[in-house]
Scaffold this motif. Structure first.
Motif, short mmCIF file in Angstrom:
data_model
loop_
_atom_site.label_atom_id
_atom_site.label_comp_id
_atom_site.label_asym_id
_atom_site.label_seq_id
_atom_site.Cartn_x
_atom_site.Cartn_y
_atom_site.Cartn_z
N PRO A 185 4.76 -7.34 10.84
CA PRO A 185 3.90 -8.26 10.07
C PRO A 185 2.50 -7.70 9.83
N SER A 186 2.03 -6.85 10.70
CA SER A 186 0.70 -6.28 10.55
C SER A 186 0.63 -5.22 9.48
N GLY A 187 1.78 -4.77 8.98
CA GLY A 187 1.81 -3.69 8.01
C GLY A 187 2.06 -2.34 8.65
N THR A 239 6.51 13.78 16.20
CA THR A 239 5.41 13.86 15.24
C THR A 239 5.93 14.13 13.84
N GLY A 240 6.91 15.03 13.76
CA GLY A 240 7.52 15.32 12.46
C GLY A 240 8.19 14.10 11.86
N ILE A 241 8.88 13.33 12.69
CA ILE A 241 9.52 12.10 12.20
C ILE A 241 8.47 11.13 11.67
N ALA A 242 7.36 10.98 12.39
CA ALA A 242 6.29 10.09 11.95
C ALA A 242 5.72 10.55 10.61
N GLN A 243 5.56 11.85 10.43
CA GLN A 243 5.05 12.38 9.17
C GLN A 243 6.00 12.07 8.01
N ILE A 244 7.28 12.23 8.26
CA ILE A 244 8.27 11.98 7.21
C ILE A 244 8.23 10.52 6.77
N VAL A 245 8.24 9.61 7.74
CA VAL A 245 8.24 8.18 7.43
C VAL A 245 6.94 7.79 6.73
N ALA A 246 5.81 8.29 7.24
CA ALA A 246 4.53 7.95 6.63
C ALA A 246 4.45 8.44 5.19
N ASP A 247 4.95 9.63 4.94
CA ASP A 247 4.91 10.18 3.59
C ASP A 247 5.74 9.35 2.62
N ARG A 248 6.91 8.92 3.07
CA ARG A 248 7.78 8.17 2.17
C ARG A 248 7.24 6.78 1.90
N LEU A 249 6.51 6.19 2.85
CA LEU A 249 6.00 4.83 2.70
C LEU A 249 4.56 4.80 2.21
N GLY A 250 3.94 5.96 2.03
CA GLY A 250 2.58 6.00 1.52
C GLY A 250 1.57 5.43 2.49
N ILE A 251 1.74 5.70 3.78
CA ILE A 251 0.82 5.20 4.80
C ILE A 251 0.33 6.36 5.65
N GLU A 252 -0.63 6.09 6.51
CA GLU A 252 -1.15 7.11 7.41
C GLU A 252 -0.17 7.33 8.57
N LEU A 305 6.56 -0.02 -9.81
CA LEU A 305 5.68 -0.12 -8.66
C LEU A 305 5.86 1.08 -7.74
N THR A 306 4.82 1.36 -6.97
CA THR A 306 4.90 2.45 -6.00
C THR A 306 4.06 2.07 -4.78
N LEU A 307 4.25 2.81 -3.69
CA LEU A 307 3.48 2.60 -2.46
C LEU A 307 2.52 3.77 -2.26
N ASP A 308 1.29 3.45 -1.97
CA ASP A 308 0.30 4.50 -1.72
C ASP A 308 -0.89 3.89 -1.00
N GLY A 309 -1.37 4.60 0.03
CA GLY A 309 -2.53 4.11 0.74
C GLY A 309 -2.32 2.79 1.44
N GLY A 310 -1.10 2.48 1.79
CA GLY A 310 -0.81 1.23 2.48
C GLY A 310 -0.79 0.02 1.58
N ALA A 311 -0.65 0.23 0.26
CA ALA A 311 -0.65 -0.89 -0.69
C ALA A 311 0.36 -0.64 -1.79
N SER A 338 -1.23 5.93 -10.81
CA SER A 338 -1.28 4.68 -10.06
C SER A 338 -2.39 3.79 -10.58
N GLY A 339 -2.07 2.54 -10.81
CA GLY A 339 -3.08 1.59 -11.25
C GLY A 339 -3.74 0.95 -10.04
N PRO A 340 -4.47 -0.12 -10.24
CA PRO A 340 -5.17 -0.77 -9.13
C PRO A 340 -4.18 -1.38 -8.14
N ALA A 341 -4.60 -1.43 -6.88
CA ALA A 341 -3.76 -2.01 -5.84
C ALA A 341 -3.57 -3.50 -6.10
#
Length: 533
Positions: free
Chosen positions: A422-424, A441-454, A513-519, A529-532
């Motif tokens: 729920p927190s995102g 660490t590699g797994i975290a990088q893969i997931v973060a890249d695909r979801l557009g998050i840190e 739509l796309t995911l980037d920067g957690g939005a 990419s347009g505005p969040a």
């Protein structure tokens, strides 16, 4: 199911009966956590106490009357017809033999312009992990469950072993393998003292801990190598390889390690020999002998380094004898780029390699010609400088072809579950373990890249059979390749779900739509990419 060998492979045990279902022709005897009569370098008793110090003091009070027998420590002596037999029921000390033949085999050596040969001795090794083997087993009588904390590379493999050998239902066995302080293949093996620890916990109905200290590790941990290899190479005067022969003999200890790991080194050595080169005629033979030494298992490449050393040393000898630079000799005899994908002369599947491009890049980076010039100049001053080039080919990302045909109960699949909180923030639950190479660490990088998050927004949970998807863990350079792909697909499925839901809320087609920067972002007609939202 017998292993499916490539054409030209055959297991040879003339006059012997196969007594193992793990590999066709492998001859084994039952192996127990400790000796019951004839002691072959095994533990003879277990001492349990409230602390390690008390247990060590109590162990000093244990006395055993032995009737010493002559030890057999050399593989050739063990395989000699006159040798005494370690396991009388087997009739001799041959555990396994296998032959690979291709083309005319050794016939091409007759009349060859140049034949080089060499005998190689490979001493025993064992992994020296910063974290030794350790296990805590806790059997609860009240609900008949076993929880094991273990420094191991494959928790689901151990869950299967504990449930089968201790007669506990699989769903009541939980194995937790946290970040392992170094594995190197040592901790994919099964050690009898660890099985004994779990068995003792079940007998006592209370937690039991065992940790091998450094001296105990040198004695009790799985060993590797211990090979004697005789090899020869036939070459034409123009510098073309005509034939290769490799005869590998290994000393695997008094028993085969759990599953069939003891014979893997010899098999891999003759399978991988000559892999980079255009060779039409080949004969490889391996024999594994029972000897009175520690048991051999899998470790760091499992026979591939042996194949590389033997092949590359012969290549250097041949280049020297015909007066050709060793780099030029390799370049002349490499498999051509358009030959791939293919199977090597020993049966190693290879896909999309470019050996000459790799070699060209290497000699440019190292300034090979400059080093050779300097080598010649320094020789006049009495300075002897060696320059070595070797070609190493190793298969990675093993699938069912590696363990499946041998019925070894180690999974070749991996799984991942990616969960949006729920927190995102995101949880990734993976079947992979980490033995020090940074897999999580590699797994975290893969997931973060695909979801557009840190990457800091992803938490990886692993190493617990009660929580994670089923998988094989860490072995054979396969973790990120297979487990990373599972994490990517899971993250991609979550991404698609998020965009579908966002599309409903925003009244926008998900594909816009796309995911980037957690939005969630709009994609305009130019693809930016347009505005969040």
């Amino acid at each position: 199911a017998a292993p499916q060998r490539p054409e030209g492979h055959r297991t040879v045990l003339t006059g012997h009966r196969s007594s193992s279902g793990h590999d066709a022709g492998s001859r084994t005897v039952p192996t127990r956590p400790y000796a019951t009569s004839n002691v072959q370098g095994e533990p003879v008793a277990a001492v349990i106490a409230v602390s390690r110090a008390v247990a060590e003091d109590a162990a000093e009070l244990v006395f055993v009357d032995f009737e010493p027998q002559d030890a057999i420590v050399d593989m050739d002596a063990a395989l000699a017809p006159e040798s005494s037999v370690i396991h009388p029921d087997l009739g001799d000390n041959l555990a396994f033999a296998h032959v690979i033949e291709a083309g005319s085999g050794t016939a091409s050596f007759v009349g060859a312009d140049v034949v080089v040969e060499h005998a190689f001795d490979f001493g025993r090794q064992t992994a020296v992990t910063l974290e030794p083997r350790a296990i805590i087993a806790d059997y609860r009588v009240v609900d008949e469950t076993l929880t094991v904390h273990q420094s191991h590379q494959s928790p689901f493999q151990m869950q299967d072993i504990f449930c089968r050998h201790l007669a506990i239902d699989e769903h009541k066995v939980r194995v937790i393998c946290p970040d392992v302080g170094g594995g190197f293949g040592l901790k994919i093996n099964v050690h009898g003292d660890e099985i004994a620890t779990a068995a003792i916990s079940r007998i006592l109905g209370r937690p039991v801990k065992f940790t091998a200290d450094r001296l105990e590790s040198f004695t009790a941990d799985i060993h590797s190598r211990d090979h004697r290899v005789a090899a020869r190479l036939a070459v034409s005067s123009e510098g073309d390889i005509q034939a290769l022969e490799v005869d590998d003999r290994s000393a695997i200890g008094p028993f085969t390690s759990y599953i069939r790991f003891s014979i893997a080194e010899g098999l891999m050595a003759i399978t991988n020999a000559g892999a980079p080169y255009k060779i039409e005629n080949y004969r490889g033979e391996m024999k594994a002998a029972y000897v009175n030494k520690a048991i051999v298992g899998v470790y760091r490449g499992v026979g591939v380094p042996i194949a590389c050393i033997v092949t590359e040393q012969l290549i250097d000898f041949a280049a020297r004898d015909i007066g050709v630079d060793p780099v030029a000799f390799r370049r002349r005899n490499y498999l051509d780029d358009d030959a791939f994908p293919c199977t090597s002369i020993g049966g190693l599947p290879m896909d999309r390699l470019s050996l000459r491009r790799c070699l060209d890049s290497l000699v440019e980076i190292m300034d090979y010609e400059g080093l050779r010039d300097e080598q010649a100049r320094r020789l006049d001053d009495g300075v002897y400088r060696g320059i070595g080039v070797a070609t190493f080919i190793e298969a990675t990302a093993y699938g069912p072809g590696y363990y499946g045909p041998t019925e070894a109960r180690v999974s070749t699949q991996e799984g991942a579950t990616v969960k949006l909180e729920p927190s995102g923030k995101v949880r990734c639950i993976t079947s992979l373990t980490d033995q020090g190479q940074g897999t999580w660490t590699g797994i975290a990088q893969i997931v973060a890249d695909r979801l557009g998050i840190e990457i800091g927004d992803v938490r990886v949970i692993a190493g617990d059979t009660a929580v994670t998807p089923y998988g094989g863990g860490a072995w054979a350079s396969r973790g990120i390749t297979i487990g990373g792909e599972a994490a990517w697909k899971a993250a991609e499925a979550l991404r698609d779900n998020i965009l579908v839901l966002a599309g409903e809320i925003l009244q926008t087609a998900p594909e816009r739509l796309t995911l980037d920067g957690g939005a969630v972002h709009d994609i305009d007609d130019d693809g930016d990419s347009g505005p969040a939202r």
